[in-house]
Write an enzyme that holds these catalytic residues in place. Structure first.
Site, PDB file in Angstrom:
ATOM      1  N   GLU A 177       0.838  -1.212   0.000  1.00  0.00           N
ATOM      2  CA  GLU A 177       0.000   0.000   0.000  1.00  0.00           C
ATOM      3  C   GLU A 177       0.869   1.257   0.000  1.00  0.00           C
ATOM      4  O   GLU A 177       0.545   2.249  -0.654  1.00  0.00           O
ATOM      5  CB  GLU A 177      -0.936   0.019   1.213  1.00  0.00           C
ATOM      6  CG  GLU A 177      -1.981  -1.090   1.238  1.00  0.00           C
ATOM      7  CD  GLU A 177      -3.129  -0.873   0.257  1.00  0.00           C
ATOM      8  OE1 GLU A 177      -3.140   0.145  -0.472  1.00  0.00           O
ATOM      9  OE2 GLU A 177      -4.024  -1.755   0.208  1.00  0.00           O
ATOM     10  N   ARG A 181       0.537   3.795  -3.225  1.00  0.00           N
ATOM     11  CA  ARG A 181      -0.078   5.097  -2.953  1.00  0.00           C
ATOM     12  C   ARG A 181       0.970   6.201  -2.822  1.00  0.00           C
ATOM     13  O   ARG A 181       0.912   7.206  -3.532  1.00  0.00           O
ATOM     14  CB  ARG A 181      -0.936   5.047  -1.685  1.00  0.00           C
ATOM     15  CG  ARG A 181      -2.083   4.056  -1.808  1.00  0.00           C
ATOM     16  CD  ARG A 181      -3.048   4.132  -0.627  1.00  0.00           C
ATOM     17  NE  ARG A 181      -3.857   2.912  -0.566  1.00  0.00           N
ATOM     18  CZ  ARG A 181      -5.171   2.880  -0.340  1.00  0.00           C
ATOM     19  NH1 ARG A 181      -5.839   3.974  -0.132  1.00  0.00           N
ATOM     20  NH2 ARG A 181      -5.823   1.719  -0.291  1.00  0.00           N
ATOM     21  N   ASP A 313      -4.518  -9.827  -7.868  1.00  0.00           N
ATOM     22  CA  ASP A 313      -4.766  -8.913  -8.997  1.00  0.00           C
ATOM     23  C   ASP A 313      -3.587  -8.182  -9.621  1.00  0.00           C
ATOM     24  O   ASP A 313      -3.205  -8.430 -10.759  1.00  0.00           O
ATOM     25  CB  ASP A 313      -5.867  -7.903  -8.616  1.00  0.00           C
ATOM     26  CG  ASP A 313      -5.693  -7.295  -7.218  1.00  0.00           C
ATOM     27  OD1 ASP A 313      -4.610  -7.429  -6.636  1.00  0.00           O
ATOM     28  OD2 ASP A 313      -6.659  -6.675  -6.729  1.00  0.00           O
ATOM     29  N   GLU A 493     -12.155   0.299 -10.215  1.00  0.00           N
ATOM     30  CA  GLU A 493     -11.737  -0.657 -11.262  1.00  0.00           C
ATOM     31  C   GLU A 493     -12.662  -0.725 -12.468  1.00  0.00           C
ATOM     32  O   GLU A 493     -12.194  -0.855 -13.606  1.00  0.00           O
ATOM     33  CB  GLU A 493     -11.561  -2.065 -10.678  1.00  0.00           C
ATOM     34  CG  GLU A 493     -10.377  -2.212  -9.725  1.00  0.00           C
ATOM     35  CD  GLU A 493     -10.625  -1.609  -8.357  1.00  0.00           C
ATOM     36  OE1 GLU A 493     -11.805  -1.363  -8.012  1.00  0.00           O
ATOM     37  OE2 GLU A 493      -9.644  -1.368  -7.622  1.00  0.00           O
ATOM     38  N   THR A 582      -1.182   0.698 -10.286  1.00  0.00           N
ATOM     39  CA  THR A 582      -2.478   0.161  -9.853  1.00  0.00           C
ATOM     40  C   THR A 582      -3.246   1.137  -8.956  1.00  0.00           C
ATOM     41  O   THR A 582      -4.387   0.872  -8.593  1.00  0.00           O
ATOM     42  CB  THR A 582      -2.299  -1.223  -9.190  1.00  0.00           C
ATOM     43  OG1 THR A 582      -3.576  -1.849  -9.079  1.00  0.00           O
ATOM     44  CG2 THR A 582      -1.664  -1.101  -7.819  1.00  0.00           C
TER      45      THR A 582
END
Ligand SMILES: *[C@@H]1O[C@H](CO)[C@@H](O)[C@H](O)[C@H]1NC(C)=O
Ligand SMILES: *[C@@H]1O[C@H](CO)[C@@H](O)[C@H](O)[C@H]1NC(C)=O
Length: 592
Positions: A177, A181, A313, A493, A582
């Protein structure tokens, strides 16, 4: 005047003209990158994570790619000129998205400045990702893209002066994360603006996270006790690690090496990719890795569950994206991508039955069990909002690898998520769901009794139960057999794939789909201050979805950015030049 001087003057005039034209002509409507506007910020040698000793230092690094290996085919469609009316509709939609962004940004600025998130009902600050201003950093490149220049300058100043990655109040740090981010957010904003303060902050985050790779085999600790690391305690990677948390650090670390010139970050993630490549065809389902892997023992076939959804994913998503970022048509990433999609095609992709017999696809979850050395598999026809990235991934991969089959699949996967949104009265799809799968992908005929039968088996209900009654009690839309998690948490998404399909095909019907989805989302999630996650996208008629008072940073970083880009000129952050991580942060692709 000599011929030579005339020639030189003419050349000079043309040179200046081209320069001005590039500056003010063709591109005058979009913000131009301004590299070097700020004096290069010297890297602070005393920054804590650069001074700390590494117990397992790496001494030789894999060389960083500096140019693309291949010229990749174009990703974006050739767009036909729009009519005045189309333009007016597009611009009014775009303005609505920008207003929504400004509202949420204002709420964050007023109530939670420099903290991770603002609660969109009560207006309180919360720290969910280390307290380093997740919403602030995730929003930087969106501010730039939307042309909010003053807000962007103010935000960069705040990040530069007032966000420090030396320590945190959080007990542990999620390395994945933090990478997507914070590191991704800083790199995307740097690539767009060229502001050196963002690069030096990105290097800070990179050097902090690089300490998580200080293990005997140089694979990272993904849920990381940063305080123990700061005390110099020795660390090893965890035995059980989620595939996505290990496999999707590659884009950010590679881009950081490319822009900083320091090879250590690229080297660190390349080790992971090489191990994944070596293991790919040796798992129980060759071509796919399970959701759980063991970096401590370097065992990449620990679990028995395989899929493209949450927990795996972005490892798959990053394969074609790494190939695009580095400008490769062949090689490790291209090969891993093609192999994984061949396996996914064989094992995971299914077509749900739908009343209109729509030609759509979803990726399901596969359970593999071994007995007597023989592997048997069972597909669970479920899907989640997180799996909706698959359409966009296939569209990008299909274009860059010249595989039309992938582009056709992309259309069917993205169509699947648009269909799922429209299946619900309120127009928004839930976090997770199970569907009635067709026996065949090529041909499928709707059958209500078959649907009701699937409802019984999906819910492990006895045959005496009445499928129709369960459908009614749970308000299941046609084809849906179960809704294990009915929330919508402002995720991007589905819209992300719709945006990519629009750019790849040039078909304006994708813009219309995005607009319908936006209207439904805003209606359901709108609060006085901003927008909020909801508990139930499918409440009884007249009842409220129930707001969860939560707005993750991806609302501003991803969802609203992809919507805005869907209604912008198609060369604003063109997919021919940029690739999104992503968390929707655009990185500049290497070119030859
Ligand atoms: C940074 O923090 C200082 C106080 O420590 C404050 O005065 C200043 O306004 C902050 N700057 C920004 C841009 O947030
Ligand atoms: C395109 O992808 C499909 C499925 O992954 C594969 O079977 C086929 O060989 C690919 N075609 C080319 C030209 O690479």
């Amino acid at each position: 005047m000599s011929a030579l001087r005339r020639y030189l003057i003419a050349a000079f005039v043309i040179f200046v003209f081209i320069g001005l034209w590039q500056q003010w002509g063709a591109n005058s409507w979009r913000p131009l990158p301004t590299p070097g506007r700020h004096p290069t910020q010297a890297i602070d040698k005393d920054f804590f994570w650069r001074t700390i000793e590494h117990q397992y230092p790496v001494t030789t690094f894999r060389p960083v790619p500096t140019a693309a290996t291949d010229v990749l085919p174009g990703v974006q469609a050739k767009f036909s000129p729009e009519s005045a009316e189309q333009r007016q509709i597009r611009l009014s939609r775009r303005a609505a998205i920008k207003d929504a962004f400004s509202r949420s940004w204002k709420a964050y600025k007023e109530h939670a400045w420099l903290r991770d998130e603002v609660t969109p009902i009560t207006g309180k600050p919360v720290d969910t990702f280390g307290g380093w201003g997740a919403t602030l950093v995730d929003s930087l490149d969106t501010l730039w893209i939307m042309g909010l220049k003053d807000e962007f300058s103010f935000a960069v100043e705040a990040v530069s002066r007032n966000v420090s990655f030396v320590t945190t109040k959080a007990e542990t740090i999620n390395v994945f994360e933090t990478t997507i981010r914070f590191l991704g957010g800083l790199l995307g904003a740097y690539d767009l603006s060229g502001d050196a303060r963002l690069l030096s902050k990105a290097v800070d985050v990179g050097d902090m996270l690089y300490k998580a790779f200080d293990t005997p085999n140089h694979l990272p600790v993904t849920r990381w006790d940063i305080h123990a690391a700061a005390r110099g305690e020795s660390q090893t990677p965890h035995g059980n690690t989620l595939l996505a948390e290990l496999g999707s650090l590659s884009m950010e670390f590679s881009r950081l090496s490319i822009v900083s010139g320091d090879p250590k970050y690229y080297d660190a993630v390349q080790r992971i990719s090489e191990l994944l490549a070596a293991a790919q065809m040796k798992t129980k389902v060759p071509g796919l890795w399970p959701v759980v892997v063991d970096p401590a023992r370097e065992d990449f076939d620990v679990g028995s569950d395989y899929g493209l959804g949450g927990m795996s994913d972005s490892t798959y998503e990053y394969l074609p994206k790494m190939a695009a970022l580095l400008g490769q048509r062949t090689g490790m990433y291209a090969e891993m991508y093609l192999r994984s999609m061949e396996a996914a095609d064989r094992h995971l992709f299914f077509r749900p039955m739908s009343p209109k017999n729509d030609d759509i696809l979803f990726p399901g979850n596969l359970h593999a069990s071994v007995s007597d050395g023989h592997v048997s598999t069972k597909l669970d026809p479920s899907a989640g909002h997180l799996t909706c990235f698959v359409g966009g991934m296939l569209a990008l991969g299909g274009r860059t690898m010249s595989n039309e089959t992938h582009v056709e699949w992309a259309e069917r996967f993205t169509g699947g998520c648009v269909w799922a949104y429209s299946s619900f009265d309120r127009g928004v799809m839930p976090e997770t769901m199970s569907l009635t799968s067709c026996p065949s992908r090529s041909e499928c005929v709707w059958s209500k009794p078959a649907w009701h039968g699937h409802v019984l088996s999906a819910q492990s209900a006895s045959k005496e139960n009445d499928g129709a009654l369960l459908v009614e009690a749970q308000r299941l839309p046609p084809s849906f057999t179960k809704i294990p998690d009915a929330r919508y948490i402002l995720r991007p998404e589905a819209i992300e794939s719709v945006f990519i399909m629009y750019r790849v095909t040039g078909d304006p019907s994708w813009q219309d789909a995005a607009w319908r989805m936006w209207l439904a989302i805003d209606k359901m999630t709108h609060t006085e201050l901003a927008n909020s996650a909801v508990w139930d996208v499918n409440p009884k008629s007249g009842e409220d979805p129930g707001k969860a008072d939560s707005m993750e940073s991806f609302w501003l970083g991803e969802t609203l950015k992809y919507l805005y880009l869907t209604f912008s000129e198609p060369d604003l952050v063109s997919l021919d030049d940029w690739v999104f991580n992503t968390e929707a942060h655009p990185f500049r692709r290497l070119k030859r």
